[in-house]
Scaffold this active site. Sequence first.
Site, PDB file in Angstrom:
ATOM      1  N   GLU A  39       0.816  -1.227   0.000  1.00 15.42           N
ATOM      2  CA  GLU A  39       0.000   0.000   0.000  1.00 15.42           C
ATOM      3  C   GLU A  39       0.846   1.271   0.000  1.00 15.42           C
ATOM      4  O   GLU A  39       0.508   2.248  -0.667  1.00 15.42           O
ATOM      5  CB  GLU A  39      -0.947   0.002   1.210  1.00 15.42           C
ATOM      6  CG  GLU A  39      -2.136  -0.943   1.100  1.00 15.42           C
ATOM      7  CD  GLU A  39      -1.780  -2.408   1.339  1.00 15.42           C
ATOM      8  OE1 GLU A  39      -0.618  -2.696   1.683  1.00 15.42           O
ATOM      9  OE2 GLU A  39      -2.673  -3.266   1.185  1.00 15.42           O
ATOM     10  N   HIS A  65     -11.248  -5.972   9.249  1.00 11.45           N
ATOM     11  CA  HIS A  65     -11.958  -5.789   7.977  1.00 11.45           C
ATOM     12  C   HIS A  65     -13.257  -5.037   8.188  1.00 11.45           C
ATOM     13  O   HIS A  65     -14.192  -5.172   7.414  1.00 11.45           O
ATOM     14  CB  HIS A  65     -12.277  -7.149   7.319  1.00 11.45           C
ATOM     15  CG  HIS A  65     -11.084  -7.836   6.752  1.00 11.45           C
ATOM     16  ND1 HIS A  65     -10.186  -8.509   7.537  1.00 11.45           N
ATOM     17  CD2 HIS A  65     -10.631  -7.957   5.474  1.00 11.45           C
ATOM     18  CE1 HIS A  65      -9.234  -9.026   6.767  1.00 11.45           C
ATOM     19  NE2 HIS A  65      -9.478  -8.702   5.515  1.00 11.45           N
TER      20      HIS A  65
END
Length: 658
Positions: A397, A464
Amino acid sequence: MRYHIGGLDHQKLRDLYKGMLKPRMIEEKMLILLRQGKISKWFSGIGQEAISVGVTQALKTEEYILPMHRNLGVFTSRNIPLYRLFAQWQGKKSGFTQGRDRSFHFGTQEYKIVGMISHLGPQLGVADGIALADMLRRKKRVTAVFTGEGATSEGDFHEALNIASVWSLPVIFCIENNGYGLSTPTNEQYNCENLVDRAKGYGMESRIIDGNNILEVYSKVDELCKAIRKRPRPVLLEFKTFRMRGHEEASGTKYVPEKLMKKWEKKDPITNYEKFLLEEGVVQEEEIRRFKEEITEEINSNLKLAFDEPTIDINETKELNEVYQEFNYEHVEPKENVKKIRFVDAVSQGLEQSMERYNEMIIMGQDIADYGGVFKITEGFTSKFGKSRVRNTPICESAVVSAAMGLSINGMKAVMEMQFADFATSGFNPIVNYLAKVHYRWGENADVVIRMPCGGGVGAGPFHSQTNEAWFTKTPGLKVVYPAFPYDAKGLLTTAVNDPNPVLFFEHKGLYRSVYGDVPLDYYTVPFGKAGHIKTGDSLSVVSYGAGVHWALEILEKHPEIDADVLDLRTLQPLDIEGVYTSVKKTGKLIILQEDTLFGGIASDISAMVMEHCFEYLDAPIKRVGSLETPVPFAKGLEQNYLPKQRFEVALTALFEY
Ligand SMILES: Cc1ncc(C[n+]2csc(CCOP(=O)(O)OP(=O)(O)O)c2C)c(N)n1
């Protein structure tokens, strides 16, 4: 030291010499000024000039170069007027950051130099993005980026090299191995013989170069540049050199053994080369004296200009106005051709129509190409736009955010899909330090949208399910968008892409396939900073965003006696606080619902602002409702208990009855 002239003519040999002399003489002058207390601290490149100068001279002026804190020679080799450099170091207006950042922390499109941020590593991924833009436009260009050996220990180094190799990007990664990272010697920094040994692991070519030998530096880099322009690929270079002064001027070199200093003193890149040029008859003593006189005159006259410049004016409005690039919102009215679609389809449509609008828009993310992304937002995109514009990335990322920054620097638009908003932590540094601050620092914009599938209620546990908008609303320079309905999701996403500033675009996963809405099929935009007025009422104001809006509407349906005024914020930065004030002034009561845990969230700031501006209108204490102050739990019951829906009902009825 052995010098090989190869095919270089006398003019080039002299240019390289003069090129090194200038930064050396500037630094010698700086040391005097530093002792006199006239300038601030300094990261010296004395003894390392051959690398900055040799690499920069091997590049073409239209090719980007990304230096670090010891690369004065890069700036002087690109012929930046010295008074501008001096003004930059003194925090004056004709510098490159208007006094907002120090030393070499700036970039300039005019000279195709992109300076570092303090965190060192992100620089490498930015070079990837710049090179990617060149490659996609089929421009035969090289990008060169510097790092010290210390910063090669950062994850960013690994990520950037890996991406460059996987994508065959024309980047020259230049490690200046100068023996120490602050006080840390190389044997405490890494455990391989040479840092270029790592290149093999990345599937990349590499070279070791004597960083104190200007002819070796220039010739090898020049040869590589020519080869890379023909066949784009990354190369890792390790320049062996030594840091002859302290990390910064005040800190000294006590920890460096004297023997080492003596050894490297003998290898000085300038005195050795000067001796060689004299022996070869390329320059004469008299000429050298003249060069030095010219440079001294240039330094002194430019220093005078910088010193004579007044200290910077403080204008608060200007400071605030220049955090973001000005954005002239273009309103595109929706056409009548409307269809009931899911939230997920609206996001996908907004993205697709933006891709059609901008040929130079690139989407990057994990598994987004043929697989269509884990939420299938980009399904079918590769067959329409190709894999070079819809790019699968490795799991890295930080380097992808940095590469998005690089694409923007090189004039393209970038949209990055975080696979889950939770993983923004792995790209956090470049988001909050690079993208957010770049316009304020040196007037460059980050034309980047980061899509953030977020939120709980889906049984996905602590990693998540987070809705982490508060990490970003806190940071000046970022825009934060958080739609609740398909219509807004599409129109706000197209606006986010149009906006040249960095936008964090939150998409609640729970809404993706559960919420439907009428959405115009053609392209349209929705403005930032304007809350949606979902329901009109007089008894109290409900303010929320994202999934919270749906929960509030659901609870209100159970309580027809509560005649609420409901605002959906839609964007959190900019925030429609005036819309909230108007509602509160009408109802006299305010309840704010956010899905995130309460402490430090946007509800707290809205509450504080309403207290400050609407106190006289309030008939009850403001109520904030959020999730339990714990991580997001996995088991269904625990998660429902964590989320604020039930607590909202209790608080709402209590406020109504107050
Ligand atoms: C992420 C991060 N950690 C720590 C620092 C503090 N710091 C600044 S420069 C430096 C040493 C860098 O060493 P190296 O990369 O070898 O470059 P050199 O200074 O030797 O040229 C350190 C530890 C920083 N700027 N950023």
